[in-house]
Design an enzyme around this catalytic site. Structure first.
Site, short mmCIF file in Angstrom:
data_model
loop_
_atom_site.label_atom_id
_atom_site.label_comp_id
_atom_site.label_asym_id
_atom_site.label_seq_id
_atom_site.Cartn_x
_atom_site.Cartn_y
_atom_site.Cartn_z
N HIS A 20 0.83 -1.20 0.00
CA HIS A 20 0.00 0.00 0.00
C HIS A 20 0.87 1.25 0.00
O HIS A 20 2.09 1.19 0.01
CB HIS A 20 -1.04 -0.04 1.13
CG HIS A 20 -0.47 -0.09 2.50
ND1 HIS A 20 0.30 0.92 3.03
CD2 HIS A 20 -0.54 -1.05 3.46
CE1 HIS A 20 0.65 0.61 4.25
NE2 HIS A 20 0.17 -0.59 4.53
N HIS A 23 3.69 1.71 2.58
CA HIS A 23 4.91 0.96 2.25
C HIS A 23 5.71 1.72 1.19
O HIS A 23 6.92 1.84 1.27
CB HIS A 23 4.57 -0.42 1.66
CG HIS A 23 3.75 -1.31 2.56
ND1 HIS A 23 2.69 -2.03 2.08
CD2 HIS A 23 3.87 -1.61 3.86
CE1 HIS A 23 2.17 -2.75 3.07
NE2 HIS A 23 2.88 -2.51 4.16
N CYS A 128 -4.62 -9.54 19.87
CA CYS A 128 -5.30 -9.14 18.63
C CYS A 128 -4.62 -9.84 17.47
O CYS A 128 -3.43 -9.63 17.23
CB CYS A 128 -5.28 -7.63 18.42
SG CYS A 128 -5.96 -7.18 16.79
N CYS A 145 -9.65 -3.48 19.75
CA CYS A 145 -8.39 -2.99 19.20
C CYS A 145 -8.72 -1.78 18.33
O CYS A 145 -9.59 -1.86 17.46
CB CYS A 145 -7.73 -4.07 18.35
SG CYS A 145 -6.44 -3.41 17.29
N HIS A 148 -8.14 -2.40 14.57
CA HIS A 148 -8.92 -3.41 13.85
C HIS A 148 -10.38 -3.46 14.25
O HIS A 148 -11.15 -4.21 13.67
CB HIS A 148 -8.28 -4.79 14.03
CG HIS A 148 -6.93 -4.88 13.41
ND1 HIS A 148 -5.77 -4.64 14.11
CD2 HIS A 148 -6.57 -5.13 12.14
CE1 HIS A 148 -4.74 -4.75 13.28
NE2 HIS A 148 -5.19 -5.04 12.08
N LYS A 294 -8.59 8.85 7.46
CA LYS A 294 -7.68 7.73 7.38
C LYS A 294 -8.08 6.87 6.16
O LYS A 294 -9.26 6.70 5.89
CB LYS A 294 -7.80 6.90 8.67
CG LYS A 294 -6.54 6.14 8.99
CD LYS A 294 -6.62 5.53 10.38
CE LYS A 294 -5.56 4.45 10.51
NZ LYS A 294 -5.56 3.82 11.82
N LYS A 297 -10.55 0.72 3.35
CA LYS A 297 -11.35 0.10 2.29
C LYS A 297 -12.82 0.44 2.45
O LYS A 297 -13.51 0.68 1.47
CB LYS A 297 -11.17 -1.43 2.33
CG LYS A 297 -9.96 -1.84 1.52
CD LYS A 297 -9.84 -3.36 1.43
CE LYS A 297 -8.48 -3.74 0.89
NZ LYS A 297 -8.01 -5.03 1.39
ZN LIG Z 1 -5.45 -5.04 16.15
#
Ligand SMILES: [Zn+2]
Length: 515
Positions: A20, A23, A128, A145, A148, A294, A297
């Site tokens: 992505h 990176h 997580c 988390c 996530h 942010k 998707k």
């Molecule tokens: Zn997480």
């Protein structure tokens, strides 16, 4: 060689998906810094690679109905292809599933175990799977988390623990005294306040199959930290022996802010435990937001490296990402902003300037006038309207600013220096009106055009770490061999007068077509 080496690393990327933009950003930045240090004549090594073990890979491979090794082979190849497309000049691409890496991790773990720094324990914790990380209650937001949005699972298992706690004071001291530099400053402070809360021992192994087996207990595999972090040395073909390879330690380790804590604590503790030298500097770069949000998707605002490559080409993408935000801080990006910047800086900026200068040279040649530097030698008046002396002085100080900024990893500031050079030359051409000089057969013409092309040479060289293919094209257009130019060495190619007066000037294709 010791004082003249430069080793820079990116983190290795977890290959459970496609590369992505984050990176790409880290890797392009590292490449720019590496190319700059090569220009300085330093023995430079750029390492990147892929992190290929762990539960998430196993799960992703299972979903694709693939063997984990085949899965990571496929995905790490995608990263390598993207780095090729972005013209990344990495000297190695380390994979944590490579045989040498695994052996070195095993030897290192055995050493830490023999020294009593690894002991048998039991880990109870909230885990997580997304992060591959144990979480404390404090890390969670509403029990989830925050990265996530998932509830971590409770894990209780036998494991081997690493005595991270014993390294707290020594690490704190090394950071406080800047023996280990953490940049920018706010990240250093963040790590220090984290260290003030104390360090707990951490689990160094897990009971999963897809990993590096512990040499003394093959029912367990190495947890992500020892496995992934040691890449920074195994990437230099280190096989776990006592002595580090000559390239180690790294001058700069680049990373995003989400992994600075683990680098500044766990990675450093591993090195201390193995009695290996510490890296000189951990540098934290910012994150991107897209129009203030942010990238995700679900929001549908993801910009991929391939999107950028398709729109702006290799050099366009490198330039836009490197200049998008002050290096070390967060920035806001969008395709609209990229379009504007592409047109302003690349199409209308350097691209137009080069085309304009070459077409003036052609007009001059058609009028039977040759490039010259003669009046520099015969007329040393620095009050000259066309500012020969001022030119030389000014370019010298521009190179100094440029170098200082890149030494400090201020990529965006060094780009600004080059942009100032481009505006300066654009204004010079507009003020001096060389087309009138050509028309009037003015005796200064050859010299004015020389000044323009010589400045283009400097601009191309300054741009070289950022947009290497374009810089090569520009140098070739003014009859210079890019490789030979670099070989001359920093002191020589940054001096005024590198362009030959008998240089054959070639027309080049449009460097950056307008959007
Ligand atoms: Zn997480």
């Amino acid at each position: 060689m010791k004082n003249n080496k430069f080793y820079i690393t990116t983190p290795i990327y977890y290959v459970n998906g496609d590369p992505h933009i984050g990176h790409a950003y880290t890797t392009i930045a590292a490449d720019i810094i590496a190319r700059f240090n090569r220009m300085l004549g330093k023995d430079t090594f750029l390492l990147t690679g892929s992190d290929e073990h762990g539960e998430k890979i196993m799960q992703a491979a299972a979903i694709d109905n693939m063997d984990p090794q085949a899965f990571v082979d496929k995905n790490s190849a995608k990263f390598e292809i993207t780095w090729d497309n972005l013209n990344i000049s990495n000297d190695n691409f380390i994979r944590t599933t490579s045989k040498n890496h695994k052996l070195a991790v095993q030897k290192s773990l055995q050493k830490l175990f023999d020294k009593g720094l690894i002991y048998k324990g039991e880990h109870n914790g909230l885990y997580c799977i997304g992060c591959e990380q144990y979480k404390t209650e404090k890390d969670l937001v509403d029990g989830l988390c925050s990265d996530h949005q998932k509830k971590p699972i409770e894990v209780k298992e036998d494991c081997y623990m690493f005595k991270l706690s014993v390294f707290r004071n020594i690490i704190k001291n090394k950071i406080e005294t800047d023996e280990l530099q953490i940049k920018p400053e706010d990240k250093k402070n963040e790590v220090l306040s984290f260290l003030n809360e104390g360090l707990k021992d951490i689990s160094f192994s897990r009971k999963i199959k897809w990993g590096v087996e512990l040499p003394w207990d093959t029912t367990q595999t190495a947890y992500v930290w020892p496995d992934a972090f040691l890449n920074y040395i195994t990437g230099l073909d280190w096989n776990g022996e006592d002595k580090a390879p000559p390239m180690w330690p790294a001058e700069v380790q680049l990373m995003s802010k989400d992994i600075i804590r683990v680098h500044a604590t766990i990675w450093i503790a591993i090195l201390l435990g193995l009695e290996l030298p510490l890296p000189k500097k951990l540098f934290v770069h910012g994150f991107f937001l897209v129009n203030g949000q942010k990238m995700s998707k679900s929001v549908g605002n993801v910009i991929t490296p391939d999107d950028l490559l398709k729109n702006y080409g290799t050099d366009g993408t490198r330039y836009l990402l490197a200049s998008a935000t002050p290096f070390g801080h967060d920035g806001d990006i969008s395709m609209d902003k990229f379009d504007l910047k592409y047109n302003a800086d690349l199409a209308n900026g350097i691209g137009n300037l080069v085309a304009r200068s070459i077409s003036l040279t052609k007009k001059m040649k058609d009028a039977g006038i040759k490039l010259s530097t003669n009046s520099f030698a015969t007329n040393n008046s620095n009050q000259d309207t066309w500012g020969d002396q001022i030119f030389q002085h000014e370019i010298h100080s521009a190179w100094e600013d440029y170098k200082k900024n890149l030494d400090d990893l201020q990529l965006d500031l060094s780009i600004r220096v080059v942009q100032e050079q481009i505006s300066f030359l654009d204004n010079y051409i507009t003020t001096v009106k060389p087309w009138e000089l050509i028309r009037d057969n003015n005796p200064k013409t050859g010299e004015v055009i020389y000044n323009i092309l010589e400045r283009i040479r400097h601009i191309a060289l300054m741009m070289l770490p950022f947009i290497p293919e374009t810089a090569d094209k520009i140098l070739s257009a003014i009859s210079l061999d890019p490789e030979q130019e670099k070989q001359k060495g920093w002191e020589t190619f940054t001096k005024w007068g590198g362009l030959l007066t008998d240089a054959e000037i070639k027309e080049s294709a449009i460097l950056f077509p307008r959007k």
